[in-house]
Design a protein around this motif. Structure first.
Motif, PDB file in Angstrom:
ATOM      1  N   SER A   1      -9.737  14.058   0.954  1.00  0.00           N
ATOM      2  CA  SER A   1     -10.562  14.451  -0.184  1.00  0.00           C
ATOM      3  C   SER A   1     -11.925  13.772  -0.225  1.00  0.00           C
ATOM      4  CB  SER A   1      -9.815  14.193  -1.492  1.00  0.00           C
ATOM      5  OG  SER A   1      -9.562  12.810  -1.659  1.00  0.00           O
ATOM      6  N   VAL A   2     -12.010  12.520   0.137  1.00  0.00           N
ATOM      7  CA  VAL A   2     -13.288  11.803   0.048  1.00  0.00           C
ATOM      8  C   VAL A   2     -14.111  11.954   1.327  1.00  0.00           C
ATOM      9  CG1 VAL A   2     -14.354   9.527  -0.235  1.00  0.00           C
ATOM     10  CG2 VAL A   2     -12.368  10.141  -1.613  1.00  0.00           C
ATOM     11  N   TYR A   3     -13.455  11.888   2.487  1.00  0.00           N
ATOM     12  CA  TYR A   3     -14.184  11.866   3.752  1.00  0.00           C
ATOM     13  C   TYR A   3     -14.191  13.212   4.476  1.00  0.00           C
ATOM     14  CZ  TYR A   3     -14.081   7.033   2.573  1.00  0.00           C
ATOM     15  OH  TYR A   3     -14.239   5.860   1.894  1.00  0.00           O
ATOM     16  N   GLY A   4     -13.503  14.203   3.928  1.00  0.00           N
ATOM     17  CA  GLY A   4     -13.546  15.559   4.473  1.00  0.00           C
ATOM     18  C   GLY A   4     -12.891  15.726   5.822  1.00  0.00           C
ATOM     19  N   LEU A   5     -11.943  14.849   6.149  1.00  0.00           N
ATOM     20  CA  LEU A   5     -11.273  14.912   7.438  1.00  0.00           C
ATOM     21  C   LEU A   5     -10.047  15.814   7.390  1.00  0.00           C
ATOM     22  CD1 LEU A   5     -11.493  11.123   8.252  1.00  0.00           C
ATOM     23  CD2 LEU A   5     -12.665  12.952   9.475  1.00  0.00           C
ATOM     24  N   VAL A   6      -9.737  16.420   8.506  1.00  0.00           N
ATOM     25  CA  VAL A   6      -8.480  17.143   8.657  1.00  0.00           C
ATOM     26  C   VAL A   6      -7.506  16.129   9.236  1.00  0.00           C
ATOM     27  CG1 VAL A   6      -7.292  19.012   9.846  1.00  0.00           C
ATOM     28  CG2 VAL A   6      -9.634  19.340   9.026  1.00  0.00           C
ATOM     29  N   VAL A   7      -6.374  15.951   8.569  1.00  0.00           N
ATOM     30  CA  VAL A   7      -5.400  14.944   8.979  1.00  0.00           C
ATOM     31  C   VAL A   7      -4.101  15.645   9.350  1.00  0.00           C
ATOM     32  CG1 VAL A   7      -4.088  12.908   8.274  1.00  0.00           C
ATOM     33  CG2 VAL A   7      -6.431  13.227   7.450  1.00  0.00           C
ATOM     34  N   ASN A   8      -3.634  15.380  10.554  1.00  0.00           N
ATOM     35  CA  ASN A   8      -2.340  15.875  10.996  1.00  0.00           C
ATOM     36  C   ASN A   8      -1.444  14.658  11.203  1.00  0.00           C
ATOM     37  OD1 ASN A   8      -0.245  17.440  12.027  1.00  0.00           O
ATOM     38  ND2 ASN A   8      -1.059  17.378  14.097  1.00  0.00           N
TER      39      ASN A   8
ATOM     40  N   TYR B   1       0.807  -1.221   0.000  1.00  0.00           N
ATOM     41  CA  TYR B   1       0.000   0.000   0.000  1.00  0.00           C
ATOM     42  C   TYR B   1       0.841   1.271   0.000  1.00  0.00           C
ATOM     43  CZ  TYR B   1      -4.605  -2.111   0.668  1.00  0.00           C
ATOM     44  OH  TYR B   1      -5.777  -2.789   0.494  1.00  0.00           O
ATOM     45  N   LEU B   2       2.149   1.160  -0.110  1.00  0.00           N
ATOM     46  CA  LEU B   2       2.995   2.353  -0.034  1.00  0.00           C
ATOM     47  C   LEU B   2       2.720   3.353  -1.159  1.00  0.00           C
ATOM     48  CD1 LEU B   2       6.451   0.970   1.138  1.00  0.00           C
ATOM     49  CD2 LEU B   2       4.733   2.212   2.467  1.00  0.00           C
ATOM     50  N   GLN B   3       2.262   2.880  -2.312  1.00  0.00           N
ATOM     51  CA  GLN B   3       1.981   3.769  -3.437  1.00  0.00           C
ATOM     52  C   GLN B   3       0.510   4.177  -3.524  1.00  0.00           C
ATOM     53  OE1 GLN B   3       4.486   5.115  -5.225  1.00  0.00           O
ATOM     54  NE2 GLN B   3       5.790   3.989  -3.810  1.00  0.00           N
ATOM     55  N   VAL B   4      -0.307   3.770  -2.554  1.00  0.00           N
ATOM     56  CA  VAL B   4      -1.734   4.098  -2.536  1.00  0.00           C
ATOM     57  C   VAL B   4      -1.936   5.361  -1.700  1.00  0.00           C
ATOM     58  CG1 VAL B   4      -4.020   3.268  -1.847  1.00  0.00           C
ATOM     59  CG2 VAL B   4      -2.346   1.660  -2.773  1.00  0.00           C
ATOM     60  N   PRO B   5      -2.700   6.339  -2.207  1.00  0.00           N
ATOM     61  CA  PRO B   5      -2.891   7.601  -1.468  1.00  0.00           C
ATOM     62  C   PRO B   5      -3.906   7.477  -0.333  1.00  0.00           C
ATOM     63  CG  PRO B   5      -4.103   7.674  -3.513  1.00  0.00           C
ATOM     64  CD  PRO B   5      -3.342   6.368  -3.519  1.00  0.00           C
ATOM     65  N   VAL B   6      -3.580   6.675   0.662  1.00  0.00           N
ATOM     66  CA  VAL B   6      -4.496   6.388   1.771  1.00  0.00           C
ATOM     67  C   VAL B   6      -4.857   7.663   2.530  1.00  0.00           C
ATOM     68  CG1 VAL B   6      -4.728   5.148   3.957  1.00  0.00           C
ATOM     69  CG2 VAL B   6      -3.673   4.018   2.002  1.00  0.00           C
ATOM     70  N   ILE B   7      -3.880   8.441   2.918  1.00  0.00           N
ATOM     71  CA  ILE B   7      -4.118   9.660   3.695  1.00  0.00           C
ATOM     72  C   ILE B   7      -4.865  10.697   2.855  1.00  0.00           C
ATOM     73  CG2 ILE B   7      -3.028  11.542   5.002  1.00  0.00           C
ATOM     74  CD1 ILE B   7      -2.806   8.748   6.317  1.00  0.00           C
ATOM     75  N   SER B   8      -4.500  10.814   1.599  1.00  0.00           N
ATOM     76  CA  SER B   8      -5.175  11.749   0.696  1.00  0.00           C
ATOM     77  C   SER B   8      -6.664  11.442   0.587  1.00  0.00           C
ATOM     78  CB  SER B   8      -4.520  11.681  -0.684  1.00  0.00           C
ATOM     79  OG  SER B   8      -5.187  12.517  -1.585  1.00  0.00           O
ATOM     80  N   GLN B   9      -7.026  10.160   0.562  1.00  0.00           N
ATOM     81  CA  GLN B   9      -8.436   9.756   0.494  1.00  0.00           C
ATOM     82  C   GLN B   9      -9.193  10.218   1.742  1.00  0.00           C
ATOM     83  OE1 GLN B   9      -8.943   9.046  -2.749  1.00  0.00           O
ATOM     84  NE2 GLN B   9     -10.112   7.229  -2.205  1.00  0.00           N
ATOM     85  N   LEU B  10      -8.573  10.124   2.896  1.00  0.00           N
ATOM     86  CA  LEU B  10      -9.229  10.573   4.131  1.00  0.00           C
ATOM     87  C   LEU B  10      -9.590  12.058   4.057  1.00  0.00           C
ATOM     88  CD1 LEU B  10      -7.034   8.770   6.816  1.00  0.00           C
ATOM     89  CD2 LEU B  10      -9.372   8.185   6.130  1.00  0.00           C
TER      90      LEU B  10
END
Length: 111
Positions: free
Chosen positions: A50-57, A39-48
């Motif tokens: 853009s798709v789920y509207g979360l603020v990620v720190n 999963y290293l090349q999958v934009p996991v954090i970006s999905q959180l």
């Protein structure tokens, strides 16, 4: 049976979310998400975001593509309870190992 299983998963996700009185109230949780090498090349954090509207720190990360095994992200997620639950459901759908970090005033991630 699937509805019961879905309800149980939803309750487990809600247990990671601090007590909120209204579904529109913003809350925050801390997690360690273990990321397998595939999963290293999958934009996991970006999905959180853009798709789920979360603020990620991202407070800490260890990701090394040339090392066998997994890496991890220590993150803080901020959003409404439904947003956080949806984001956690997404992470669970990837079969990622997720560890909740309940000590929000502590200075370290390790127990």
């Amino acid at each position: 049976m699937a509805a019961l299983n879905n309800q149980t998963n939803s309750q487990a996700r809600l247990s990671l979310v601090s007590s909120v009185y209204a579904k529109s109230q913003v809350t925050q949780i801390r997690l360690r998400i273990h990321i397998p090498k595939y999963y290293l090349q999958v934009p996991v954090i970006s999905q959180l975001i853009s798709v789920y509207g979360l603020v990620v720190n991202i407070t800490k990360a260890l990701l090394q593509p040339n090392v066998d095994g997994e890496g991890y992200f220590d993150i803080e997620l901020r959003g409404t309870a439904p947003q956080i639950c949806s984001g956690l459901a997404y992470l669970e759908s990837l079969n990622l190992r997720i560890v909740g970090k309940p000590n929000t005033d502590g200075d370290g991630w390790f127990c």
